[in-house]
Design a protein around this motif. Structure first.
Motif, short mmCIF file in Angstrom:
data_model
loop_
_atom_site.label_atom_id
_atom_site.label_comp_id
_atom_site.label_asym_id
_atom_site.label_seq_id
_atom_site.Cartn_x
_atom_site.Cartn_y
_atom_site.Cartn_z
N GLY A 1 9.38 14.09 -7.71
CA GLY A 1 10.55 14.86 -7.28
C GLY A 1 11.62 14.92 -8.36
N ASN A 2 11.88 13.79 -8.99
CA ASN A 2 12.86 13.76 -10.08
C ASN A 2 12.41 14.63 -11.25
OD1 ASN A 2 14.70 12.10 -8.80
ND2 ASN A 2 13.76 10.23 -9.59
N MET A 3 11.12 14.59 -11.54
CA MET A 3 10.61 15.40 -12.65
C MET A 3 10.74 16.89 -12.32
SD MET A 3 7.36 13.11 -13.73
CE MET A 3 6.97 13.84 -15.30
N TYR A 4 10.47 17.27 -11.08
CA TYR A 4 10.60 18.67 -10.68
C TYR A 4 12.05 19.12 -10.84
CZ TYR A 4 11.01 22.81 -7.83
OH TYR A 4 11.30 24.08 -7.39
N PRO B 1 2.42 7.71 -21.48
CA PRO B 1 3.57 6.80 -21.46
C PRO B 1 3.89 6.30 -20.05
CG PRO B 1 4.22 8.97 -22.25
CD PRO B 1 2.77 9.03 -21.93
N LEU B 2 4.62 5.23 -20.01
CA LEU B 2 5.05 4.61 -18.77
C LEU B 2 5.95 5.57 -18.00
CD1 LEU B 2 5.00 1.77 -17.40
CD2 LEU B 2 7.11 1.30 -18.60
N SER B 3 5.77 5.66 -16.72
CA SER B 3 6.57 6.59 -15.92
C SER B 3 8.03 6.15 -15.81
CB SER B 3 5.97 6.76 -14.53
OG SER B 3 5.84 5.52 -13.90
N ALA B 4 8.36 4.96 -16.29
CA ALA B 4 9.74 4.49 -16.28
C ALA B 4 10.52 4.96 -17.50
CB ALA B 4 9.77 2.96 -16.21
N ALA C 1 0.82 -1.21 0.00
CA ALA C 1 0.00 0.00 0.00
C ALA C 1 0.86 1.26 0.00
CB ALA C 1 -0.94 -0.01 1.20
N THR C 2 2.06 1.19 0.56
CA THR C 2 2.92 2.38 0.59
C THR C 2 3.84 2.47 -0.61
OG1 THR C 2 4.59 1.22 1.90
CG2 THR C 2 2.93 2.49 3.10
N ALA C 3 4.02 1.39 -1.33
CA ALA C 3 4.98 1.37 -2.43
C ALA C 3 4.60 2.34 -3.55
CB ALA C 3 5.13 -0.04 -2.99
N MET D 1 5.51 7.30 -6.72
CA MET D 1 4.98 8.50 -7.37
C MET D 1 5.65 9.77 -6.82
SD MET D 1 3.31 7.04 -9.51
CE MET D 1 2.35 8.12 -10.49
N LEU D 2 5.90 9.82 -5.51
CA LEU D 2 6.61 10.96 -4.94
C LEU D 2 8.04 11.05 -5.48
CD1 LEU D 2 5.46 10.82 -1.21
CD2 LEU D 2 5.04 12.67 -2.83
N THR D 3 8.71 9.92 -5.59
CA THR D 3 10.07 9.90 -6.12
C THR D 3 10.10 10.36 -7.56
OG1 THR D 3 10.60 8.07 -4.64
CG2 THR D 3 12.09 8.44 -6.49
#
Length: 182
Positions: A80-83, A137-140, A68-70, A75-77
């Protein structure tokens, strides 16, 4: 269907780039037999053999909490990388982003819709095809872009643009699908 997707995606993308941009390394056992794949196969085996009742309750609870936390943590990671990449890029490439959105969010789904209309696969297959073609697209993708020594900030702009426009394009494509196919 998606069980081997991470193995194929993160090991197979190298074959779609020029030889100069990525190294053509062989598949490593640690990449194929990764912890996620092992856990999924183990869980499926326990479920299919009706052995899940043998798993202690606290193990199930802990696993559910971790699961549930994964997704929120991922998404936060990614966010943050996108920002960080957006602040590095300095400017938004509107023309490139619009071309990408037109291609990914409009042309691909319309081409898939035409194919579905002509071939008429079973409804479950057709629905899966149209959903996959309409989704952003895939977030990866930024990870693969970075490994291929590509422009990660621009890739992130494409990703964000596609997600924003998918608020309109996904319902529109699904509406067209239901009108034309059902």
């Amino acid at each position: 269907f998606t069980l081997f997707m991470p193995v194929l995606f993160f090991n197979g993308y190298v074959f779609f780039f020029p030889k100069k941009s990525v190294s053509r390394r062989s598949l490593k056992d640690s990449k194929v037999l990764n912890p996620i794949l092992i856990a999924i196969v183990l869980a499926m085996g326990l479920k299919l053999m009706d052995l899940e009742s043998w798993v202690p309750g606290f193990v199930v609870s802990i696993t559910q909490l971790i699961g549930a936390t994964a997704l929120p943590l991922v998404m936060l990671t990614i966010g943050g990388n996108m920002y960080i990449d957006f602040t590095r890029q300095g400017k938004i490439r509107y023309a490139s982003s619009i071309k990408f959105v037109i291609t990914k969010n409009i042309v691909f789904p319309l081409a898939t819709l035409a194919f579905i209309f002509l071939v008429r696969p079973p409804i479950a297959v057709a629905t899966l095809m149209i959903i996959q073609s309409a989704m952003p697209p895939l977030s990866a993708v930024p990870v693969v872009t970075e490994r291929a020594q590509g422009n990660v900030p621009l890739t992130n702009q494409f990703l964000v643009s596609s997600f924003i426009f998918s608020i309109v394009t996904v319902p529109a494509v699904m509406w067209m699908f239901t009108v034309l196919y059902t």
